[in-house]
Design a protein around this motif. Structure first.
Motif, PDB file in Angstrom:
ATOM      1  N   ALA A   1       0.774  -1.296   0.057  1.00 16.58           N
ATOM      2  CA  ALA A   1       0.009  -0.060  -0.113  1.00 16.58           C
ATOM      3  C   ALA A   1       0.744   1.262  -0.124  1.00 16.58           C
ATOM      4  O   ALA A   1       0.622   2.305  -0.697  1.00 16.58           O
ATOM      5  CB  ALA A   1      -1.206   0.076   1.233  1.00 16.58           C
ATOM      6  N   ASP A   2       2.126   1.166   0.436  1.00 15.37           N
ATOM      7  CA  ASP A   2       2.886   2.331   0.452  1.00 15.37           C
ATOM      8  C   ASP A   2       3.737   2.363  -0.732  1.00 15.37           C
ATOM      9  O   ASP A   2       4.361   3.532  -1.010  1.00 15.37           O
ATOM     10  CB  ASP A   2       3.890   2.257   1.618  1.00 15.37           C
ATOM     11  N   PHE A   3       3.778   1.535  -1.727  1.00 21.47           N
ATOM     12  CA  PHE A   3       4.479   1.550  -3.051  1.00 21.47           C
ATOM     13  C   PHE A   3       3.317   1.246  -4.182  1.00 21.47           C
ATOM     14  O   PHE A   3       3.929   0.623  -4.846  1.00 21.47           O
ATOM     15  CB  PHE A   3       5.694   0.635  -2.986  1.00 21.47           C
ATOM     16  N   ILE A   4       2.411   1.995  -4.144  1.00 22.39           N
ATOM     17  CA  ILE A   4       1.482   1.769  -5.376  1.00 22.39           C
ATOM     18  C   ILE A   4       2.035   2.336  -6.582  1.00 22.39           C
ATOM     19  O   ILE A   4       1.594   1.472  -7.678  1.00 22.39           O
ATOM     20  CB  ILE A   4      -0.056   2.604  -4.950  1.00 22.39           C
ATOM     21  N   PRO A   5       2.876   3.298  -6.701  1.00 22.34           N
ATOM     22  CA  PRO A   5       3.285   3.691  -8.255  1.00 22.34           C
ATOM     23  C   PRO A   5       4.401   2.704  -8.689  1.00 22.34           C
ATOM     24  O   PRO A   5       4.335   2.343  -9.744  1.00 22.34           O
ATOM     25  CB  PRO A   5       4.049   4.947  -7.709  1.00 22.34           C
ATOM     26  N   ALA A   6       5.052   2.162  -7.491  1.00 24.36           N
ATOM     27  CA  ALA A   6       6.126   0.966  -8.133  1.00 24.36           C
ATOM     28  C   ALA A   6       5.330  -0.197  -8.635  1.00 24.36           C
ATOM     29  O   ALA A   6       5.481  -0.730  -9.623  1.00 24.36           O
ATOM     30  CB  ALA A   6       6.952   0.540  -7.020  1.00 24.36           C
ATOM     31  N   TRP A   7       4.389  -0.666  -7.953  1.00 26.55           N
ATOM     32  CA  TRP A   7       3.429  -1.541  -8.343  1.00 26.55           C
ATOM     33  C   TRP A   7       2.720  -1.308  -9.675  1.00 26.55           C
ATOM     34  O   TRP A   7       2.507  -2.453 -10.533  1.00 26.55           O
ATOM     35  CB  TRP A   7       2.395  -1.954  -7.244  1.00 26.55           C
ATOM     36  N   ALA A   8       2.029  -0.103  -9.797  1.00 22.22           N
ATOM     37  CA  ALA A   8       1.503   0.282 -11.178  1.00 22.22           C
ATOM     38  C   ALA A   8       2.570  -0.030 -12.119  1.00 22.22           C
ATOM     39  O   ALA A   8       2.009  -0.547 -13.408  1.00 22.22           O
ATOM     40  CB  ALA A   8       0.875   1.588 -11.001  1.00 22.22           C
ATOM     41  N   GLY A   9       3.764   0.588 -11.936  1.00 20.59           N
ATOM     42  CA  GLY A   9       4.536   0.545 -13.095  1.00 20.59           C
ATOM     43  C   GLY A   9       4.937  -0.859 -13.431  1.00 20.59           C
ATOM     44  O   GLY A   9       5.019  -1.282 -14.474  1.00 20.59           O
ATOM     45  N   ALA A  10       5.146  -1.802 -12.397  1.00 22.31           N
ATOM     46  CA  ALA A  10       5.700  -3.103 -12.489  1.00 22.31           C
ATOM     47  C   ALA A  10       4.613  -3.992 -13.169  1.00 22.31           C
ATOM     48  O   ALA A  10       4.788  -4.553 -14.413  1.00 22.31           O
ATOM     49  CB  ALA A  10       5.940  -3.912 -11.340  1.00 22.31           C
TER      50      ALA A  10
END
Length: 439
Positions: A334-343
């Protein structure tokens, strides 16, 4: 107009075919690179074994992603029936889930693994800070009893002095049984006061040590450089801090206060009245009974206060668990949503290309269906139709009646029988091989 639009769409599909393959290859390669970085942090063993294992896994992921989206781009746009298209969408959803499971979370670990590990260390610092504060408060809770103990001790000492100087209790001056008893109670309370004061110094020393460990841990969280060595040093500081917290829990003076409070009442030993006159002895007994009641009341108050302190919730046992970068990314997703979205976007972006092709091919089909037959037929189909017409003419078969009979082949039996002869003749003619050029 419709024919021109259809041709332009077909030309556009052919023009972007190479670009589509190139985009799929680049995206698959990018996913493989980040998958390699993510899976390398999970493997243990020699550097060579880890390298080859990560390379093989990432290459497999790249090939699988490229093959999957190539199949979808090739077949999905040409599936027209509702059932078949629903089945293809189901297959696409299953493939996307498998891609996320085998690649996307590793891509996220490569993109945000170090930050997630630092987040884990920072969360751990906050937890241990709360534990240290709670242990410190529990250890100092008995200090709140110190004013009451001092006041009671001073009262007993003052009464003893007044009795000695003025005979304030028995009416007779001197150091008799009452003075001895009052001095005894004051001495016991003074000993308890000394123990509480000594424990405060010990608690302060331990708390300072704990704060020093916390300060080191905070520096390790924010220090530059690779996070793995910092995590090892952080673990060592956690072990030391856990020992300090345990010592603080064991330093609490509350159990000793409770035992001392019970001793005031249960261990009360009143001296024998030493007055020579019967009247003085009676007054001494009455005063000592009063003192005994006062001591009992004070003992109950201190014992209840000690029970309240002991009833406080102790510091929960906590164990620091080091995490890999992939585990940290999953725990703090939940704290790294942008990284997950990019991956995830790297792996699933080809789905957008597949749907674009499906929309374009659907538009081409709809435009071709609205065209007249003459505009839809190809040159090869036109030549074949002319040859069939000439063959029918040579055999004396009316082409129009033969076509009507073929159309009636789906009617009931009694209506279809009338066209059987013409249909048979048409089949024989169309299956007869050509022996030369048409006349």
């Amino acid at each position: 107009m419709a024919l021109g639009a259809s041709h332009r769409l077909q030309d556009g599909v052919l023009a972007v075919e190479t670009m589509t393959r190139f985009a799929l290859a680049v995206l698959a390669l990018a996913s493989g690179v980040y998958t390699y970085l993510g899976v390398r942090s999970l493997l243990d063993g020699s550097a060579t074994a880890v390298f080859f294992a990560a390379i093989i896994y990432s290459a497999s992921v790249s090939v699988a992603i490229y093959a999957f989206w190539s199949y979808m781009a090739r077949f999905y746009p040409h599936v027209t029936s509702t059932a078949a298209r629903g089945a293809m969408i189901g297959v696409m959803a299953l493939g996307c889930a498998m891609i996320i499971a085998m690649s996307s979370w590793l891509n996220a670990a490569a993109l945000a693994g170090s930050a997630a590990l630092e987040q884990h260390l920072a969360e751990t610092v906050e937890d241990y800070t709360a534990d240290l504060d709670q242990a410190h408060q529990n250890a100092l809770a008995a200090q709140s009893l110190l004013p009451d103990i001092q006041r009671t001790s001073e009262r007993f000492a003052r009464l003893a002095e007044d009795e000695r100087q003025n005979g304030a209790l028995t009416g007779t001056t001197g150091s008799g049984s009452v003075v001895q008893l009052l001095s005894q109670m004051s001495s016991q309370l003074n000993e308890l006061e000394t123990g509480i004061t000594a424990s405060r110094e010990r608690v302060t020393t331990l708390f300072d040590q704990g704060r020093a460990h916390l300060e080191t841990m905070r520096k390790l969280v924010s220090a530059p450089g690779a996070v793995a060595p910092r995590s090892d040093d952080f673990s060592a500081e956690v072990v030391a801090l856990s020992g300090v917290i345990t010592s603080l829990e064991q330093t609490s003076i509350a159990p000793s206060v409770k035992r001392a409070a019970e001793d005031l009442s249960l261990g009360f030993i009143a001296p024998v009245a030493d007055g020579r006159a019967a009247d003085l002895a009676n007054r001494q007994d009455q005063v000592m009974q009063t003192i005994r009641a006062s001591v009992t009341a004070q003992s109950q108050v201190l014992s209840q206060a000690a029970d309240d302190i002991l009833a406080r919730e102790p510091v929960a046992d906590r164990r620091f668990v080091p995490l890999s970068s992939a585990e940290a990314v999953l725990r703090y997703a939940a704290d790294f949503i942008p990284a997950w979205a990019g991956a995830i976007s790297i792996d699933l972006l080809p789905a957008v290309l597949v749907f674009i092709l499906a929309i374009v091919h659907g538009a081409i089909r709809r435009q071709e269906e609205r065209l007249p037959f003459a505009e839809r037929i190809t040159a090869a189909e036109l030549l074949e139709a002319l040859e069939v017409q000439r063959a029918l003419g040579r055999h004396g078969v009316d082409a129009e009646r033969a076509v009507q009979a073929a159309e009636r082949s789906g009617e009931p039996d009694e209506e279809r029988d009338r066209g059987d002869t013409n249909i048979t003749s048409l089949d024989m003619i169309t299956k007869t091989p050509r022996k030369g050029p048409p006349a």
